[in-house]
Design an enzyme around this catalytic site. Structure first.
Site, PDB file in Angstrom:
ATOM      1  N   LEU A 146      -5.212 -18.828 -10.198  1.00  9.23           N
ATOM      2  CA  LEU A 146      -4.616 -19.063  -8.894  1.00  9.23           C
ATOM      3  C   LEU A 146      -4.491 -20.559  -8.594  1.00  9.23           C
ATOM      4  CD1 LEU A 146      -6.569 -16.430  -6.765  1.00  9.23           C
ATOM      5  CD2 LEU A 146      -4.136 -16.332  -7.354  1.00  9.23           C
TER       6      LEU A 146
ATOM      7  N   GLY B  92      -8.642 -24.672 -10.073  1.00  9.15           N
ATOM      8  CA  GLY B  92      -9.186 -25.804 -10.824  1.00  9.15           C
ATOM      9  C   GLY B  92      -8.595 -25.964 -12.206  1.00  9.15           C
ATOM     10  N   LYS B  93      -7.458 -25.353 -12.471  1.00 11.87           N
ATOM     11  CA  LYS B  93      -6.838 -25.397 -13.815  1.00 11.87           C
ATOM     12  C   LYS B  93      -6.555 -26.835 -14.246  1.00 11.87           C
ATOM     13  CE  LYS B  93      -3.305 -23.021 -12.527  1.00 11.87           C
ATOM     14  NZ  LYS B  93      -3.746 -22.928 -11.133  1.00 11.87           N
TER      15      LYS B  93
ATOM     16  N   ASP C   5      25.925  19.318  -4.136  1.00 14.67           N
ATOM     17  CA  ASP C   5      26.430  20.610  -3.662  1.00 14.67           C
ATOM     18  C   ASP C   5      27.827  20.953  -4.182  1.00 14.67           C
ATOM     19  OD1 ASP C   5      24.134  21.171  -2.246  1.00 14.67           O
ATOM     20  OD2 ASP C   5      24.858  20.238  -0.408  1.00 14.67           O
TER      21      ASP C   5
ATOM     22  N   ASP D 150      21.891  19.837 -16.844  1.00 18.51           N
ATOM     23  CA  ASP D 150      22.298  19.807 -15.437  1.00 18.51           C
ATOM     24  C   ASP D 150      21.727  18.534 -14.836  1.00 18.51           C
ATOM     25  OD1 ASP D 150      23.207  20.435 -12.921  1.00 18.51           O
ATOM     26  OD2 ASP D 150      21.531  21.759 -12.455  1.00 18.51           O
TER      27      ASP D 150
ATOM     28  N   ASP E  20      37.842  29.376  -4.314  1.00 20.72           N
ATOM     29  CA  ASP E  20      37.912  30.539  -3.430  1.00 20.72           C
ATOM     30  C   ASP E  20      37.917  30.125  -1.956  1.00 20.72           C
ATOM     31  OD1 ASP E  20      35.249  29.752  -4.347  1.00 20.72           O
ATOM     32  OD2 ASP E  20      34.493  31.248  -2.935  1.00 20.72           O
TER      33      ASP E  20
ATOM     34  N   SER F 227       1.082 -19.267 -14.151  1.00 22.08           N
ATOM     35  CA  SER F 227       1.589 -18.214 -15.067  1.00 22.08           C
ATOM     36  C   SER F 227       1.089 -16.837 -14.638  1.00 22.08           C
ATOM     37  CB  SER F 227       1.205 -18.513 -16.516  1.00 22.08           C
ATOM     38  OG  SER F 227      -0.148 -18.873 -16.674  1.00 22.08           O
TER      39      SER F 227
ATOM     40  N   GLY G  87      -5.437 -23.718  -6.856  1.00 22.89           N
ATOM     41  CA  GLY G  87      -6.728 -24.092  -6.288  1.00 22.89           C
ATOM     42  C   GLY G  87      -7.911 -23.640  -7.113  1.00 22.89           C
TER      43      GLY G  87
END
Length: 634
Positions: free
Chosen positions: A469, A473-474, A34, A110, A168, A542, A471
């Site tokens: 995820l 099994g990776k 403003d 602007d 003003d 990962s 669990g």
């Protein structure tokens, strides 16, 4: 009729020629909410007679519906184009407007005043020569005034108009004006802003806008329009700087012509000039500056040009052509300031695309040295940068680029950061200087290379990147694959997530930033092992696609095999012998993937293992079969 048409055509051509000769000034308006930014621009458009009758009629109608000035024209509505802006009476997006006077052409941006729109303000300021910073005479210098002034200084704008507006409402008081002027200059000196012109204004009433007002007889400086029409533009200053031509396009229409095209970022260029192509460092002489109407005797900053060289040199898009006597610097590691512009935070170690000039390279950002409180200018400790935050960080690139410090040349010292997956611009930055190690650390040639080591072992080096995820099994499947490869006489090594955290990554936790760094380190280790000729098996959650793609990018095509070990979340929880999911559900284990931290599944993995339906032996055999298909095992 033909005579009249000829006269009209002649008048149009004369008008266009007149505008071609005018210089262009880009400026922004900024300040607190403003303060009257949109009103000021609307008044400039109105007073410069750049409005058509239908535009005037439209804004008069809109003033009755949305306006805040009773029955009078609300000039802010000429700029605030969004419905949300009109309803709230504020600026949200960056609004660009073109207008011209007898002496000059202008593009004004602007910019919004709210802190949450800082990135919009940076966008508007990035090409500006002048900043018009508005202050409400009733309120004086506010927090947002300081914030925007700091951003103006950071982005490299050196000319500032301090527009003390709404005079003003304080009866055009000289005392009020001088008090605000003194307070602002004291602050501006701390951030390096010294070229300041203060003007007492009433944008709504037009006082000191296009000519000096009789209501401020004590003010002897220029009116706003007078200043904008006469101040020096950046193009003039850039012409005196060292020549830089970022190559945008190599034009090869036939075998006998090879032109190098781009926008001359700074300096002047003449046929016969000796130039250096960077980062390669090769030199030649400018043969021609080719233009549509004939060759040019000279090109200056701001012109789009096409040049030819006397020698055949390998030049491609992204290279920078400089004068041989005053070349740009070349480096691959820098200190920089970064303005973060994305909702997701900047994560140290995550790879981003960095675009500087016409060159795009891969970049990783270090943990911030500090972030800046733009309200107080304090340096604060930070692990990452959030939306609209500004910090100082080191950046490492995957190859050297030509550059100048941003303070010397905005075109060759400014950059943007791009998300590698979404292609969204997530940050903007300014290079400070090259890190010393970028000049002193070099690749050492070795005679025994990856091909020799792989040949000795009789195998193709590869990374098998197991992801999924907790669990899923990776580790179980990866361990069986490692045993199968050993039985087949292959030299393989298994990098397991838990094992790595006992040593190399024992200092890392499980926040998003630590997960990124965890995978970055593992990816670098995997690359070294592939260089040693090994088959590398990694078993890590990962969770982020960006880091998996970073790991892939470290290797040659075909050396990275993504293995998605896939299982529904409920099945993973049932298999959870360690009780980790239960702890995470109780809130005892924060940042646990799948519960309160996301897992970004692979989009198109080379191998997909559904371990909810496959046994461990079947899953391992599927991996071995893929390796047979690729000729990695027999």
């Amino acid at each position: 009729m033909a005579h009249v048409s000829d006269l009209i055509a002649t008048d149009i051509q004369a008008y266009l020629r007149q505008h071609e000769a005018k210089t262009l000034l880009r400026f922004i308006t900024c300040g607190s909410v403003d303060d009257g930014k949109s009103t000021l621009i609307g008044r400039l458009l109105y007073d410069s007679k750049m409005l058509f009758e239908d535009q005037l009629a439209s804004v008069e109608a809109d003033s009755k519906k949305w306006g805040t000035q009773g029955g009078e024209i609300d000039f802010a509505l000429l700029v605030d184009g969004l419905a949300a802006e009109r309803e709230q009476g504020i600026t949200i997006d960056v609004a660009y407007r073109f207008f011209s006077t007898e002496r000059r052409k202008f593009i004004v941006a602007d910019t919004p005043g709210h802190e949450q729109y800082t990135r919009n303000m940076i966008t508007g300021a990035s090409t500006a020569d002048v900043a018009v910073i508005l202050i409400d005479a009733r309120k004086g210098v506010l927090t947002q005034t300081r914030r925007h002034s700091y951003l103006v200084s950071l982005i490299g704008i050196r000319k500032v108009v301090l527009a003390i507006n709404k005079m003003d409402l304080v009866d055009f008081s000289r005392e009020v004006f001088e008090r605000i002027d003194a307070e602002y200059r004291a602050f501006a000196a701390q951030i390096g802003l010294t070229d300041i012109t203060s003007i007492p204004l009433s944008a709504l009433q037009g006082e000191n806008m296009t000519e000096r007002s009789q209501l401020t007889p004590w003010y002897t400086g220029p009116a706003l329009m007078e200043f904008l029409e006469t101040c020096e533009v950046d193009e003039t200053r850039l012409q005196g700087q060292p020549m830089r031509l970022p190559v945008q396009w190599v034009n090869r229409p036939n075998l006998d012509f090879r032109g190098f095209c781009g926008l001359l970022a700074s300096g002047k260029l003449l046929p016969g000039d000796r130039v250096r192509v960077q980062p390669s460092g090769r030199e030649s002489i400018v043969a021609r500056i080719v233009a549509l109407g004939g060759d040019l005797a000279q090109a200056v900053a701001g012109q789009s040009v096409q040049i030819t060289l006397e020698d055949e040199i390998d030049i491609s898009r992204g290279d920078v052509i400089s004068h041989a006597a005053a070349p740009a610097e070349v480096a691959d590691q820098f200190e920089s300031s970064i303005v973060w512009m994305a909702d997701e935070p900047l994560l140290p170690g995550r790879p981003y695309w960095l675009k500087i000039g016409t060159r795009q390279v891969s970049a990783t950002v270090s943990e911030p040295k500090y972030k800046v409180n733009v309200n107080t200018l304090e340096h604060l400790a930070a692990k990452r940068l959030e939306l609209n935050e500004i910090g100082v960080c080191n950046i490492a690139l995957d190859r050297a680029v030509a550059f100048d410090a941003y303070t010397a040349n905005r075109e060759t010292g400014g950059f943007i950061l791009i998300d590698r997956l979404s292609n969204h611009t997530v940050g903007a930055g300014m290079l400070h200087f090259a890190l010393r190690r970028s000049q002193n650390v070099h690749w050492q040639h070795v005679d025994v290379d990856k091909a020799a080591r792989a040949g000795q072992m009789g195998q193709k080096p590869t990374v098998l990147w197991f992801t999924g995820l907790s669990g899923a099994g990776k580790s179980t499947v990866a361990n069986l694959v490692a045993k199968r490869l050993f039985a087949l006489g292959r030299h393989a090594y298994l990098l397991d997530g838990d094992n790595i955290r006992h040593g190399l990554n024992r200092d890392l936790g499980f926040t998003a930033a630590d997960r990124v760094e965890n995978i970055r380190r593992v990816a670098e280790v995997a690359r070294l092992m592939v260089d040693a000729g090994l088959i590398v098996i990694t078993a890590f959650i990962s969770p982020f696609r960006a880091e998996r793609e970073m790991a892939r990018g470290l290797l040659e095509t075909g050396e990275f095999i993504e293995v998605h070990v896939d299982v529904p979340l409920e099945v993973a929880e049932q298999r959870d012998v360690k009780g980790l999911y239960a702890k995470a559900r109780r809130g005892e284990l924060p940042n646990f993937t799948g519960i309160d931290s996301p897992y970004e599944a692979p989009v198109d993995p080379e191998i997909h293992l559904d371990t909810a339906t496959l046994s461990v032996e079947q899953a391992a055999e599927q991996v071995i079969e893929e390796l047979r298909r690729r000729g990695i095992v027999e």
